[in-house]
Design a protein around this motif. Structure first.
Motif, short mmCIF file in Angstrom:
data_model
loop_
_atom_site.label_atom_id
_atom_site.label_comp_id
_atom_site.label_asym_id
_atom_site.label_seq_id
_atom_site.Cartn_x
_atom_site.Cartn_y
_atom_site.Cartn_z
N UNK A 136 3.65 -12.11 -3.81
CA UNK A 136 2.39 -12.05 -3.08
C UNK A 136 2.46 -11.04 -1.94
N UNK A 137 3.60 -10.98 -1.27
CA UNK A 137 3.75 -10.03 -0.17
C UNK A 137 3.62 -8.60 -0.65
N UNK A 138 4.23 -8.29 -1.80
CA UNK A 138 4.12 -6.93 -2.35
C UNK A 138 2.67 -6.60 -2.70
N UNK A 139 2.00 -7.56 -3.34
CA UNK A 139 0.60 -7.33 -3.74
C UNK A 139 -0.27 -7.14 -2.50
N UNK A 140 -0.05 -8.00 -1.51
CA UNK A 140 -0.84 -7.94 -0.26
C UNK A 140 -0.68 -6.58 0.42
N UNK A 141 0.56 -6.13 0.51
CA UNK A 141 0.83 -4.84 1.14
C UNK A 141 0.20 -3.70 0.35
N UNK A 142 0.29 -3.76 -0.98
CA UNK A 142 -0.29 -2.70 -1.80
C UNK A 142 -1.80 -2.64 -1.64
N UNK A 143 -2.47 -3.78 -1.58
CA UNK A 143 -3.92 -3.78 -1.39
C UNK A 143 -4.30 -3.15 -0.06
N UNK A 144 -3.54 -3.46 0.99
CA UNK A 144 -3.81 -2.86 2.30
C UNK A 144 -3.59 -1.35 2.27
N UNK A 158 -3.89 0.56 -0.38
CA UNK A 158 -4.95 1.15 -1.20
C UNK A 158 -6.26 1.29 -0.43
N UNK A 159 -6.64 0.25 0.31
CA UNK A 159 -7.89 0.34 1.06
C UNK A 159 -7.74 1.34 2.21
N UNK A 160 -6.53 1.47 2.77
CA UNK A 160 -6.30 2.49 3.80
C UNK A 160 -6.44 3.89 3.20
N UNK A 161 -5.91 4.09 1.99
CA UNK A 161 -6.05 5.38 1.31
C UNK A 161 -7.53 5.68 1.03
N UNK A 162 -8.30 4.66 0.65
CA UNK A 162 -9.73 4.84 0.40
C UNK A 162 -10.44 5.30 1.67
N UNK A 163 -10.08 4.70 2.80
CA UNK A 163 -10.69 5.09 4.07
C UNK A 163 -10.40 6.56 4.39
N UNK A 164 -9.15 6.96 4.22
CA UNK A 164 -8.77 8.34 4.52
C UNK A 164 -9.50 9.30 3.58
N UNK A 165 -9.51 8.97 2.29
CA UNK A 165 -10.13 9.87 1.31
C UNK A 165 -11.63 10.03 1.55
N UNK A 179 -2.57 1.67 7.39
CA UNK A 179 -2.26 0.57 6.47
C UNK A 179 -1.48 -0.54 7.16
N UNK A 180 -0.56 -0.17 8.05
CA UNK A 180 0.24 -1.19 8.73
C UNK A 180 -0.62 -2.07 9.64
N UNK A 181 -1.57 -1.45 10.37
CA UNK A 181 -2.46 -2.24 11.23
C UNK A 181 -3.38 -3.12 10.40
N UNK A 182 -3.86 -2.58 9.27
CA UNK A 182 -4.71 -3.38 8.39
C UNK A 182 -3.92 -4.57 7.84
#
Length: 423
Positions: free
Chosen positions: A313-321, A323-330, A363-366
């Motif tokens: 769950x921790x890996x999935x949670x981190x990956x989602x954060x 991904x959404x951080x990458x979406x914001x930047x893009x 991503x880390x703050x998110x």
């Protein structure tokens, strides 16, 4: 004796006849079996076979030493995944998006099962929209695989071709289809009518690779014979109610008394049903709108437990954060409100939000803020879905200056019922 010329002239202002309104040509473009079609570009040897997309990432085709690929088939699937999309060959067996894969396996056990690859689908989405914009730039984005296009001012749209008064419309629509094919290798279907409501309906009439042009004069023979539920906005409940009232086709709906419809469906929806059946829709093509939030979520192959499956769950949670951080930047945004979404094994869904003092796309703050949200939800039940959302968006170049920081009040400890191990 005739009056002098000056005396015969009227002293009143001359009558100015208003110019007739310019005709509207609105197109709805829908990519054909989009996800599946993208996958067939990658695996062309699967063309002509029933193929479904879904079921997670574990069904990746394996390349053998002889150059052939081993692919998964539905008969070997075990789980609760659902179909994301299916090729037209698979649809012939009754398979469709949203159907459980186990049920699909009973209908078409030899259908090929491929995993989803949303990064690739988003890439092709950007490619096809850019190809459309080269011909007709007035585009309303409606999702990863569909758009509305205002063709009204495209050069040549009003020019007949031979005896075809709508020849110019067909030529422009075909040019768009050709451009999409050249840019992506994919086919699309287009409906062109005077408005968005009819175009949405018509883009589905001649799939795949369809081009349908309908005018208001065509309603009686092209639109009215169709089932009423084909109108976008008539859902299953309204369709069942119309059926019970004896309204089966769009023509039946068009013939119904408006006041009778209002009496059964209320003034707003009843009036809309009357207008929709007669092909009336004045909505403009909206070429741009600011998103309210960006999010990423995933449904697990099996229900996960906060303690027993903490590492996964921790890996999935981190990956989602991430991904959404990458979406914001893009997309060029920052956000302040971080949201968490959980769905339990009993299908109950909960959400929690936390607003940060400053905008971020880090991503880390998110991840940190979403983790704080996680402390405010019960974790006794197993989980089937996890999502992360960033809202209160602002364009990166329009972020207001940060306010002076204040010392934060001590965070209240969560209740004892919520203190199970977190991920």
């Amino acid at each position: 004796m005739a009056a002098p010329l000056a005396a015969r002239r009227s002293t009143s202002c001359p009558t100015v006849r208003p110019r007739p309104p310019m005709p509207r040509y609105i197109a709805h473009l829908d990519m054909d079996a989009f996800y599946a079609s993208v996958e067939l570009l990658r695996y062309p040897e699967l063309r002509g076979r029933p193929v479904v997309i879904g079921g997670g990432r574990r069904h990746q085709p394996v390349l053998r030493e002889d150059g052939q690929r081993d692919v998964a088939v539905l008969r070997d699937y075990a789980g609760r995944g659902v179909i994301t999309t299916a090729t037209y060959e698979a649809r012939a067996y009754g398979l469709h998006s949203g159907m459980g894969l186990m049920k699909a396996a009973a209908l078409a056990p030899d259908a090929v099962l491929l995993p989803t690859d949303f990064d690739e689908y988003r890439r092709y989405s950007r490619l096809f929209k850019a190809a459309v914009a080269e011909v007709a730039p007035q585009i309303e984005d409606r999702g990863i695989d569909e758009i509305y296009i205002d063709l009204s001012e495209v050069p040549g749209i009003d020019e007949p071709v031979g005896h075809d008064a709508m020849g110019g419309v067909r030529a422009v629509a075909q040019a768009i289809k050709n451009n999409v094919q050249r840019a992506t290798g994919l086919s699309c279907s287009i409906g062109v009518t005077p408005n968005k409501l009819l175009s949405k309906l018509c883009s589905d009439l001649d799939k795949p690779d369809g081009l349908t042009v309908v005018t208001l004069a065509d309603l009686p023979h092209r639109i009215w014979p169709l089932p009423a539920k084909r109108i976008n906005g008539i859902g299953p409940k309204a369709s069942a109610k119309l059926e019970a009232l004896g309204i089966r086709s769009i023509g039946d709906l068009a013939a119904a008394d408006p006041q009778w419809l209002v009496g059964h469906f209320g003034i707003s929806y009843g009036t809309w049903l009357h207008h929709a059946a007669h092909g009336r829709d004045e909505r403009a093509v909206v070429t741009y709108s600011e998103p309210k939030s960006l999010s990423r979520e995933t449904t697990f192959e099996r229900d996960l437990h906060a303690r027993l499956d903490r590492e996964q769950l921790s890996r999935i949670f981190t990956r989602l954060c991430e991904q959404v951080a990458d979406d914001l930047v893009r997309k060029g945004y920052l956000g302040k409100t971080i949201g968490l979404k959980l769905r339990y094994d009993n299908f109950k869904t909960v959400t929690r939000d936390l607003t940060l003092p400053e905008y971020t796309c880090d991503a880390a703050l998110i991840r940190q803020a979403a983790g704080q949200c996680l402390k405010r939800v019960p974790l006794e039940r197993r989980l089937r879905l996890l999502g992360v959302r960033v809202g209160t968006l602002c364009r990166r170049d329009a972020v207001p200056s940060p306010r002076p920081r204040r010392t934060a009040a001590p965070t209240e400890e969560p209740p004892a019922a919520y203190t199970l191990p977190l991920f």
